[in-house]
Scaffold this motif. Structure first.
Motif, short mmCIF file in Angstrom:
data_model
loop_
_atom_site.label_atom_id
_atom_site.label_comp_id
_atom_site.label_asym_id
_atom_site.label_seq_id
_atom_site.Cartn_x
_atom_site.Cartn_y
_atom_site.Cartn_z
N UNK A 142 8.52 14.58 1.64
CA UNK A 142 9.73 14.61 0.83
C UNK A 142 9.47 14.05 -0.57
N UNK A 143 8.73 12.97 -0.64
CA UNK A 143 8.59 12.28 -1.92
C UNK A 143 7.13 11.94 -2.19
N UNK A 144 6.77 11.93 -3.45
CA UNK A 144 5.40 11.60 -3.85
C UNK A 144 5.12 10.12 -3.66
N UNK A 145 3.85 9.76 -3.71
CA UNK A 145 3.45 8.40 -3.44
C UNK A 145 4.04 7.38 -4.42
N UNK A 146 4.02 7.73 -5.73
CA UNK A 146 4.55 6.80 -6.74
C UNK A 146 6.02 6.49 -6.48
N UNK B 241 9.10 -1.10 -3.45
CA UNK B 241 9.08 -2.33 -4.25
C UNK B 241 10.51 -2.83 -4.50
N UNK B 242 11.41 -1.90 -4.81
CA UNK B 242 12.80 -2.29 -5.09
C UNK B 242 13.47 -2.86 -3.83
N UNK C 197 0.69 -6.13 1.44
CA UNK C 197 -0.58 -6.30 0.74
C UNK C 197 -1.16 -4.95 0.31
N UNK C 198 -1.17 -3.99 1.26
CA UNK C 198 -1.80 -2.69 0.98
C UNK C 198 -1.02 -1.86 -0.03
N UNK C 199 0.31 -1.86 0.12
CA UNK C 199 1.10 -0.91 -0.69
C UNK C 199 1.59 -1.52 -1.99
N UNK C 200 1.82 -2.83 -1.99
CA UNK C 200 2.42 -3.47 -3.17
C UNK C 200 1.49 -4.50 -3.81
#
Ligand code: AVJ
Length: 330
Positions: A11-15, A22-23, A228-231
Motif C-alpha cells: 500500500x505504501x512506500x518505505x519512506x 515515527x509520528x 532500533x532497526x526502523x527508527x
C-alpha cells in the motif's frame, strides 16, 4: 508452466511507512502513561516469535481457535456460500486453509485476499496457498487492518475472517468504527468471521501471557529492536522487563515493558531523547477479552449483526459469525 496465481501489493512506500511510524511512536512515548502501537511487534523476528508463542502450552488461544474452526468450517461455508475469502491480519496463514478447504469441498473456491503488515510473511503465505490450492487466485496486500481496508475492494460472495482475537488489540471504543468499515467491504449475503478470546479464570489468562519458556517476554522486548532497526533508536532490550497482567475492570490483558534502571533512550527518526526512571513502564499491548454479551454490545450501529456464536466446550474462545444487517432483515 502453470504460473502460481498470486500477487502481492504494498500500500505504501518505505519512506511513508517510516514517517508514519515515527509520528505514532513519538505521540505514544510522549503520552502519560507511555505506550507503543502493538502492530510494531511484527517485523520478521516478531512474527516468528508470535508463531512460537502459539505453540507454547500456556497459550490456549491458537489451538482452541483452530480446533473450533476445524469443527465449524463446513457449516460456515454452507451458510455463507462464499467464493472469495478475505483474511485480515493473516500472519503465517494456517487457519485460512481450513476455510479454503471447506470452500473447495463445496465447489465454491475462487479467490482469496490476504492483508498483513509483514511483507515477507504475506509473500510466503500467498505463494504457499497458490501452490497448495490449484487454480486459486491469491492477492496479498501489505497493509494494516485499521488504515488500509480501502484497498480491498467491494464485497460480493465474500467471507471475511479476522482470527486470533486480534480484535482484542483494539480499544473497545475502536471496535464499532472498525466493524462498520469492514461492513463497507461486504455485500448483502457476505459474512465476517471474528475470533474472540473470552473472559475466563485470571490465572489461565495471565499464564497465557507469561509463558514459562519466556517467549512472550522476548516478543514483548522485540518491539524495542524494531525501534532500533526502523527508527535508528538505541534501546537496550536487556534493560527492560516483561510485564503482563489481567485488568479485571477493563477485561483486558495489558503488556508493558518496565525500565529496569534509570536510562536514556534516543530515537532520532522520532526526534525523541527520553529519560526513563527505574520502574517506569511503557504499555505495548492491550488484549481485550469478551463475553457474548459484551461483544454483541460492540455491534450496535455497525451495520453488522450476530448470526451465530460458536464456542469450544470449555468456553475459552469464540468465533462470531457476523453479517450485514440488510442481508438478515431481507
Ligand atoms: C494475536 C494479537 C491476538 O493478544 O493474544 C500474544 C498477540 N501478545 N502474546 C494476543 C500476543 C502476547 C495476540 N494477538
Amino acid at each position: 508452466m502453470s504460473g502460481a496465481l498470486y500477487r502481492v501489493e504494498t500500500a505504501r512506500g518505505n519512506d511513508e511507512q517510516v514517517a508514519s511510524m515515527a509520528a505514532e511512536v513519538r505521540r505514544g512515548l510522549l503520552a502519560t502513561p507511555r505506550w507503543l502501537p502493538s502492530k510494531y511487534f511484527y517485523d520478521d523476528r516478531g512474527s516468528r516469535l508470535f508463531e512460537e508463542i502459539t505453540a507454547q502450552p500456556e497459550y490456549y488461544l491458537t489451538r482452541t481457535e483452530e480446533g473450533l474452526l476445524a469443527r465449524i468450517a463446513d457449516e460456515v461455508v454452507a451458510r455463507v456460500r462464499p467464493r472469495e475469502l478475505l483474511e485480515l491480519g493473516s500472519g503465517a496463514g494456517r487457519k485460512i486453509r481450513l476455510l479454503l478447504a471447506a470452500m473447495a469441498r463445496a465447489g465454491l473456491l475462487r479467490g482469496c485476499i490476504l492483508l498483513d503488515i509483514n511483507a515477507r510473511f504475506l509473500a510466503d503465505a500467498s505463494r504457499a496457498l497458490a501452490r497448495d490450492f490449484p487454480g486459486l487466485a491469491v492477492r496479498g496486500v501489505v497493509g494494516d487492518f485499521l488504515g488500509d481496508l480501502d484497498l480491498l475492494g467491494p464485497g460480493g460472495d465474500r467471507l471475511a475472517a479476522f482470527f486470533a482475537s486480534t480484535i482484542g488489540n483494539l480499544h473497545p471504543d475502536e471496535v464499532p468504527p472498525f466493524l462498520a468499515r469492514v461492513a463497507g467491504h461486504l455485500a448483502p449475503g457476505d459474512a465476517f468471521l471474528v475470533g474472540v478470546d473470552l473472559v475466563k479464570d485470571v490465572a489461565r489468562l495471565e499464564a497465557a501471557y507469561n509463558d514459562r519458556a519466556g517467549v512472550t517476554a522476548e516478543f514483548n522486548r522485540n518491539i524495542l529492536r524494531v525501534l532500533n532497526d526502523r527508527l535508528g533508536a538505541d534501546c537496550d532490550p536487556g534493560a527492560f522487563g516483561h510485564v503482563a497482567f489481567y485488568d479485571r475492570a477493563h477485561a483486558r490483558i495489558e503488556m508493558r515493558l518496565r525500565s529496569l534502571r534509570l536510562q536514556r533512550v534516543r530515537i532520532p527518526a522520532a526526534r525523541l531523547d527520553l529519560k526513563l526512571e527505574a520502574g517506569e513502564e511503557i504499555r505495548t499491548e492491550i488484549s481485550c477479552k469478551y463475553t457474548r454479551a459484551s461483544f454483541a454490545a460492540r455491534l450496535t450501529g455497525t451495520g453488522l449483526g450476530l448470526v451465530h456464536w460458536y464456542t469450544d466446550p470449555e468456553h475459552l474462545f469464540a468465533l462470531a459469525l457476523l453479517a450485514p444487517e440488510s442481508a438478515r432483515d431481507g
